[in-house]
Design a protein around this motif. Structure first.
Motif, mmCIF file in Angstrom:
data_model
loop_
_atom_site.group_PDB
_atom_site.id
_atom_site.type_symbol
_atom_site.label_atom_id
_atom_site.label_comp_id
_atom_site.label_asym_id
_atom_site.label_seq_id
_atom_site.Cartn_x
_atom_site.Cartn_y
_atom_site.Cartn_z
ATOM 1 N N LEU A 154 -15.688 11.441 0.741
ATOM 2 C CA LEU A 154 -17.762 11.111 1.477
ATOM 3 C C LEU A 154 -17.743 12.535 1.984
ATOM 4 C CD1 LEU A 154 -18.191 8.829 3.196
ATOM 5 C CD2 LEU A 154 -16.079 9.783 5.413
ATOM 6 N N LEU A 172 -21.609 3.982 -10.054
ATOM 7 C CA LEU A 172 -20.528 5.238 -9.661
ATOM 8 C C LEU A 172 -21.194 6.444 -9.312
ATOM 9 C CD1 LEU A 172 -18.286 4.381 -7.028
ATOM 10 C CD2 LEU A 172 -16.686 5.050 -8.772
ATOM 11 N N TYR A 222 -16.750 3.073 4.334
ATOM 12 C CA TYR A 222 -18.293 4.044 3.518
ATOM 13 C C TYR A 222 -18.012 3.790 2.126
ATOM 14 C CZ TYR A 222 -21.055 7.325 2.140
ATOM 15 O OH TYR A 222 -22.552 8.759 1.370
ATOM 16 N N PRO A 223 -16.944 4.048 1.202
ATOM 17 C CA PRO A 223 -17.065 3.668 -0.818
ATOM 18 C C PRO A 223 -17.559 2.081 -0.975
ATOM 19 C CG PRO A 223 -14.905 4.835 -0.152
ATOM 20 C CD PRO A 223 -15.519 4.138 1.370
ATOM 21 N N ARG A 267 0.998 6.927 -7.102
ATOM 22 C CA ARG A 267 -0.076 7.518 -7.211
ATOM 23 C C ARG A 267 0.484 9.517 -7.062
ATOM 24 N NH1 ARG A 267 -5.839 5.583 -5.308
ATOM 25 N NH2 ARG A 267 -5.816 4.096 -5.942
ATOM 26 N N ARG A 311 -9.297 -2.810 -3.629
ATOM 27 C CA ARG A 311 -7.176 -2.241 -3.229
ATOM 28 C C ARG A 311 -7.932 -1.065 -3.804
ATOM 29 N NH1 ARG A 311 -2.756 -4.402 -0.627
ATOM 30 N NH2 ARG A 311 -1.407 -3.642 -1.470
ATOM 31 N N GLU A 312 -8.006 -0.463 -5.019
ATOM 32 C CA GLU A 312 -7.824 1.072 -4.934
ATOM 33 C C GLU A 312 -8.447 2.057 -4.273
ATOM 34 O OE1 GLU A 312 -5.306 1.260 -7.324
ATOM 35 O OE2 GLU A 312 -4.804 -0.589 -8.065
ATOM 36 N N MET A 313 -9.990 1.819 -4.434
ATOM 37 C CA MET A 313 -10.881 2.841 -3.950
ATOM 38 C C MET A 313 -10.429 2.924 -2.085
ATOM 39 S SD MET A 313 -14.219 2.890 -6.056
ATOM 40 C CE MET A 313 -14.021 3.179 -7.823
ATOM 41 N N LEU A 341 -10.345 -5.608 -7.244
ATOM 42 C CA LEU A 341 -9.374 -4.083 -7.455
ATOM 43 C C LEU A 341 -10.021 -3.059 -7.049
ATOM 44 C CD1 LEU A 341 -7.946 -3.136 -9.747
ATOM 45 C CD2 LEU A 341 -9.621 -2.078 -11.402
ATOM 46 N N ILE A 378 -14.302 -0.170 -16.064
ATOM 47 C CA ILE A 378 -13.713 -0.771 -15.048
ATOM 48 C C ILE A 378 -15.644 -1.944 -14.408
ATOM 49 C CG2 ILE A 378 -14.181 -0.679 -12.741
ATOM 50 C CD1 ILE A 378 -12.623 0.964 -12.597
ATOM 51 N N LYS A 428 -13.607 7.687 -3.369
ATOM 52 C CA LYS A 428 -13.293 8.255 -2.246
ATOM 53 C C LYS A 428 -14.137 9.080 -1.477
ATOM 54 C CE LYS A 428 -8.983 5.540 -2.240
ATOM 55 N NZ LYS A 428 -6.937 5.304 -1.891
ATOM 56 N N ARG A 439 -14.277 5.562 7.994
ATOM 57 C CA ARG A 439 -14.525 6.090 6.315
ATOM 58 C C ARG A 439 -13.611 5.737 5.446
ATOM 59 N NH1 ARG A 439 -11.002 9.785 8.740
ATOM 60 N NH2 ARG A 439 -12.465 11.727 9.140
ATOM 61 N N TYR A 496 -10.236 6.060 -8.906
ATOM 62 C CA TYR A 496 -10.359 5.710 -7.671
ATOM 63 C C TYR A 496 -10.805 7.047 -6.440
ATOM 64 C CZ TYR A 496 -8.573 1.734 -10.643
ATOM 65 O OH TYR A 496 -8.383 0.879 -11.225
ATOM 66 N N GLY A 548 -8.892 0.622 -0.236
ATOM 67 C CA GLY A 548 -7.453 1.402 0.226
ATOM 68 C C GLY A 548 -7.205 -0.787 1.317
ATOM 69 N N LEU A 549 -7.878 -1.948 1.009
ATOM 70 C CA LEU A 549 -7.556 -3.002 2.022
ATOM 71 C C LEU A 549 -6.317 -3.834 1.637
ATOM 72 C CD1 LEU A 549 -11.056 -3.995 1.758
ATOM 73 C CD2 LEU A 549 -10.517 -2.616 3.481
ATOM 74 N N LEU A 551 1.289 -1.235 0.431
ATOM 75 C CA LEU A 551 0.060 -0.618 -0.128
ATOM 76 C C LEU A 551 0.614 1.100 0.252
ATOM 77 C CD1 LEU A 551 -2.918 -1.181 2.274
ATOM 78 C CD2 LEU A 551 -3.236 -0.196 -0.034
#
Lengths: 143, 173
Positions: free
Chosen positions: A51, B83, B18-19, A26, B123-125, B120, B109, A49, B15, A45, B127-128, A19
């Motif tokens: 929010l 989205l 949420y997505p 990025r 991971r990307e949105m 994907l 996508i 995010k 935070r 992406y 951030g897991l 990460l």
């Protein structure tokens, strides 16, 4: 820098980046001067995010409210139990008092009636008696 | 643990998740309600959370399962991936151009096979970490890396195809 980014990108497309490395990629891509498809992909992406600011506050305010609501029953159950006990004892006391009062009133009334009744009886006059003879077997009296 | 401690501990999770929750529930309102309900459930289980060895994975799995329960309970149709694209900090005149590009990315996508797309976006949105994705999906970690690699490569190839096509169209026009 460019070379480092290129190595990281190879790793990225192999799915081997961490990460932290992806954050470096990025940052590197967003600083690139020439347009790149990856720039738009990362922008996409990031767009998701976003929010709404008020959401977190609202979520945790709701939690506070819920917690207060959750606390209320514990408190109200105790209060209700205490109030019910007090009311029960007051009612029992009141019933007991009424019973005693009724007995007292009855006794008072009875006494009053006895007094009235006695008051209404004619006074017995003492009658003169003449005792003529008295022995063990015979008694002779003249009124 | 006080409510304030809990709030401080859970705010980053809320935070972060949420997505993903919104992708499952498809609406802001449902996501907001679900997030609130999830936090109340976690608050009620706060004693268990202390002993939890992998809190990140635990919260992520709880959020995902809860959202699928809500979707089932509310009979929300499992519609195609949607989205709402928002571009904070982008000037209005640039918005149209930028939105168009993001729509192409979205289109690419959304056409990925579901498991490619799922991994994907996690991971990307969201951030897991790979481990969190493993707990959420049940896929083995090396397989997750393979899915990531394939999906990233495919997105790049498809986007470049569109850009090349668009570039040629503009040049000839």
């Amino acid at each position: 820098m460019k070379e480092e980014l290129s190595i990281l990108l190879e790793k990225y497309y192999r799915g081997d980046t961490t990460l932290i490395e992806e954050k470096t990629i990025r940052d590197g891509v967003s600083n690139m001067k020439e347009p790149d498809s990856l720039h738009d992909v990362f922008a996409y992406y990031d767009s998701a995010k976003h929010l709404p600011e008020d959401i977190l506050e609202e979520v945790f305010t709701g939690l506070d409210r819920q917690e207060k609501k959750r606390r209320l029953p514990t408190w109200s159950y105790s209060a209700t139990a205490a109030a019910a006990s007090i009311i029960f004892f007051m009612m029992a006391w009141s019933i007991h008092q009424n019973k005693i009062n009724r007995e007292q009133q009855f006794a008072l009334m009875e006494n009053a009636l006895v007094s009235v009744s006695e008051g209404l009886q004619p006074v017995e006059e003492d009658q003169e008696m003449l005792v003529l003879w008295v022995d063990e077997d015979v008694e002779i009296i003249i009124n | 643990m006080t409510a304030e401690d809990f709030k401080q501990q859970m705010m980053p999770y809320a935070r972060k998740l949420y997505p993903m929750m919104k992708r499952i529930l498809c609406s802001d309102e449902d996501t907001r309600d679900a997030l609130q309900e999830l936090m109340i459930r976690l608050w009620n289980k706060r004693k268990d959370l202390k002993d939890c060895q992998n809190l990140d994975a635990y919260v992520a799995v709880a959020a995902r399962n809860f959202c699928y329960d809500v979707r089932k309970r509310k009979k929300i149709p499992s519609s195609d991936y949607q989205l709402e694209i928002t571009l904070p900090g982008v000037k209005l005149e640039s918005q149209l151009d930028a939105s168009e590009k993001l729509s192409w990315v979205h289109q690419v996508i959304s056409q990925l096979p579901e498991k490619y797309r799922e991994v994907l976006l996690m991971r990307e949105m969201d951030g897991l970490s790979i481990e969190e994705i493993h707990h959420l999906t049940g896929y083995e970690m090396p397989y997750i890396r393979v899915l990531l690699s394939r999906s990233r490569t495919r997105v790049r190839e498809e986007i470049e195809k569109i850009y090349n096509y668009e570039g040629r169209t503009i040049d000839t026009a």
